[in-house]
Design a protein around this motif. Structure first.
Motif, mmCIF file in Angstrom:
data_model
loop_
_atom_site.group_PDB
_atom_site.id
_atom_site.type_symbol
_atom_site.label_atom_id
_atom_site.label_comp_id
_atom_site.label_asym_id
_atom_site.label_seq_id
_atom_site.Cartn_x
_atom_site.Cartn_y
_atom_site.Cartn_z
ATOM 1 N N ALA A 81 0.823 -1.207 0.000
ATOM 2 C CA ALA A 81 0.000 0.000 0.000
ATOM 3 C C ALA A 81 0.859 1.260 0.000
ATOM 4 N N ILE A 82 1.915 1.256 0.786
ATOM 5 C CA ILE A 82 2.763 2.451 0.888
ATOM 6 C C ILE A 82 3.406 2.778 -0.450
ATOM 7 N N VAL A 83 3.985 1.775 -1.101
ATOM 8 C CA VAL A 83 4.721 2.066 -2.336
ATOM 9 C C VAL A 83 3.775 2.396 -3.499
ATOM 10 N N THR A 84 2.617 1.745 -3.593
ATOM 11 C CA THR A 84 1.717 2.038 -4.705
ATOM 12 C C THR A 84 0.977 3.357 -4.499
ATOM 13 N N TYR A 85 0.598 3.695 -3.269
ATOM 14 C CA TYR A 85 -0.021 4.997 -3.035
ATOM 15 C C TYR A 85 0.981 6.121 -3.264
ATOM 16 N N GLY A 86 2.249 5.810 -3.109
ATOM 17 C CA GLY A 86 3.289 6.791 -3.381
ATOM 18 C C GLY A 86 3.655 6.915 -4.840
ATOM 19 N N GLY A 87 3.027 6.121 -5.719
ATOM 20 C CA GLY A 87 3.241 6.288 -7.151
ATOM 21 C C GLY A 87 4.083 5.229 -7.826
ATOM 22 N N VAL A 88 4.529 4.194 -7.093
ATOM 23 C CA VAL A 88 5.318 3.135 -7.714
ATOM 24 C C VAL A 88 4.403 2.227 -8.527
#
Length: 481
Positions: A106-113
């Motif tokens: 969740a952290i990396v995809t919400y951050g745009g990865v």
């Protein structure tokens, strides 16, 4: 005959794309079949309808494909995604292995990865964590999917995911449309998904079912899997192995900072900076006679991703073995997904231009429950058929977006509510077994559809449908908030 042609063209597109044929060939062929049944001029539809529709999609959204893929590749090659995943597993430990995997994704995809970058990095971490916690590997795809393919893609306000950007030009909204409803939907998805995975883990332990290596997980991808994968994400997974990975890891702060920059810059651009600019010049023909409401949302995400790329390079310049190789691989990874989804949009443009489409439009708009229900139905069906959230959403809005915008105006409905319902609808039935991201995730985890798909179905589809239903009910009762 016209309606039969639409069904024949769509059937060909769905059947052969499921079998791994390239959408670049299938979409124009299916469009020409539909036009031929309607006795419409074939060449004119190919060059003046199909290509114009595809080109308009690329003109609007290719910057997001390009910068999103470059940012994802830099985060991968710098080791930032691995550091974040490892940080979450160390903090939460084996006792909360499922939660660690979900939150890392969740952290990396919400951050745009990009989705596939996250999958190829997080899955190896999840394998080690599930092994230590003695959790069956069949639950791994569902845990990864919950963190990467559900609430961070369609529900959380401000997500830089392409699906959240697509409705903005149609409804004049921002990435933060209906933030309260988005947060509620995210809570539904995350809460239901964690409850289901916790229940499944408890049942497995009661049966003494632990971690056992089945089919070896592999990052190798068959050609047919790649063709399906590129319409499900903004990153061509074939480019994962290209570029050059750093030999040392960044600090946790340096790894997280670019993700924070994406969120904060996106927020600042959407709510504070862009609304204060004098953009009256956009009404001139040289700029396409458009308005800030039509382009502002995309501009905000573009600037946010560009700023995050600059921060990533600044903090990792000395550690990246070959910045040019990483940038080239990221740029190349954006091309095939963008052209594939644009081809689906071109097919939709031809279908929408046929006389028989009027019957389809009338049927969708006649669905009981109001415009929110009919919009959700249309997007869900098209996302399911195409196996692509972005493709299905764009086809639906290209054909019906203006109609729904007018309905919103007539009924005094905030277009932000339409935006959020449309995005949530795109992220439900797109996760059926034929979806490229689902096929890739199961393959990388070394789990078959028979073993792992049911739990993935529950967290990615059932949870998303519950969240969508809640947002429609709350939106209908209280409006957008």
């Amino acid at each position: 005959m016209g309606l039969l042609g639409i069904l024949a063209g769509l059937g060909l597109l769905v059947w052969l794309s499921f079998r791994g044929w390239s959408v670049l060939l299938l979409a124009p062929a299916a469009a020409l079949i539909a036009a031929a049944f309607a006795r419409e001029p074939l060449l004119a539809h190919w060059t003046q309808t199909f290509m114009v529709g595809a080109a308009q999609f690329l003109a609007q959204f290719f910057p997001l494909f390009l910068l999103g893929a470059v940012f994802g590749k830099l985060m991968d090659d710098s080791g930032s995604v691995s550091v974040i995943a490892r940080f979450m597993t160390q903090r939460l430990g084996t006792a909360r292995a499922v939660l660690a995997v979900v939150l890392a994704g969740a952290i990396v995809t919400y951050g745009g990865v990009s989705l596939f970058v996250a999958i190829f990095v997080i899955v190896p971490m999840a394998q080690g964590l599930f092994n230590a916690a003695d959790i069956p590997p069949r639950l791994m795809p569902a845990a990864v999917a919950l963190g990467t393919m559900t609430f961070t893609m369609s529900a959380l306000p401000g997500t830089p995911a392409l699906q959240n950007a697509i409705p903005m030009p149609f409804f004049g909204t921002t990435p933060f449309a209906a933030p309260g409803l988005g947060i509620i939907a995210a809570a539904f998805m995350l809460g239901f998904g964690l409850w289901w995975l916790g229940r499944a883990e408890s049942v497995a332990r009661a049966r003494a079912e632990g971690y056992s290596k089945g089919e070896a997980a592999s990052a190798e991808m068959q050609a047919d899997q790649r063709e399906r994968a590129v319409i499900a994400s903004q990153f061509d997974p074939a480019e994962i192995e290209h570029g050059a990975h750093a030999k040392t890891d960044p600090t946790v702060f340096a790894a997280l900072l670019p993700l924070i920059v994406v969120i904060l810059v996106n927020l600042a651009m959407s709510l504070f900076l862009l609304p204060r600019l004098d953009t009256a010049f956009l009404a001139e023909e040289r700029w396409g006679a458009t308005s800030l409401s039509a382009v502002g949302g995309v501009w905000a995400v573009v600037v946010a991703l560009a700023a995050a790329i600059a921060v990533t390079i600044t903090f990792n310049y000395r550690r990246l073995p070959s910045l040019r190789a990483s940038l080239d691989a990221g740029a190349n990874a954006s091309v095939l997904p963008a052209l594939s989804v644009a081809s689906l949009v071109g097919f939709g443009a031809v279908v929408a231009a046929l006389p028989a489409f009027g019957m389809v439009r009338d049927f969708v708009l006649s669905i009981e429950g109001g415009p929110l229900v009919s919009l959700a139905f249309a997007v869900n069906v098209l996302a399911a058929l195409t196996g692509s959230a972005s493709g299905g959403l764009t086809i639906a809005l290209d054909a019906l977006g203006e109609t729904y915008r007018q309905l919103a105006i007539e009924q005094g409905m905030d277009p932000a509510l339409m935006h959020r319902v449309a995005v949530l609808s795109a992220g439900t039935l797109d996760s059926l077994p034929h979806n490229g991201a689902v096929v890739t995730l199961l393959s990388v985890c070394g789990v078959s559809h028979r073993e792992g798909y049911f739990d993935l179905f529950m967290v990615a589809i059932v949870g998303a449908l519950l969240a969508l239903a809640a947002v429609i009910l709350l939106g209908s009762a209280f409006g957008s908030f």
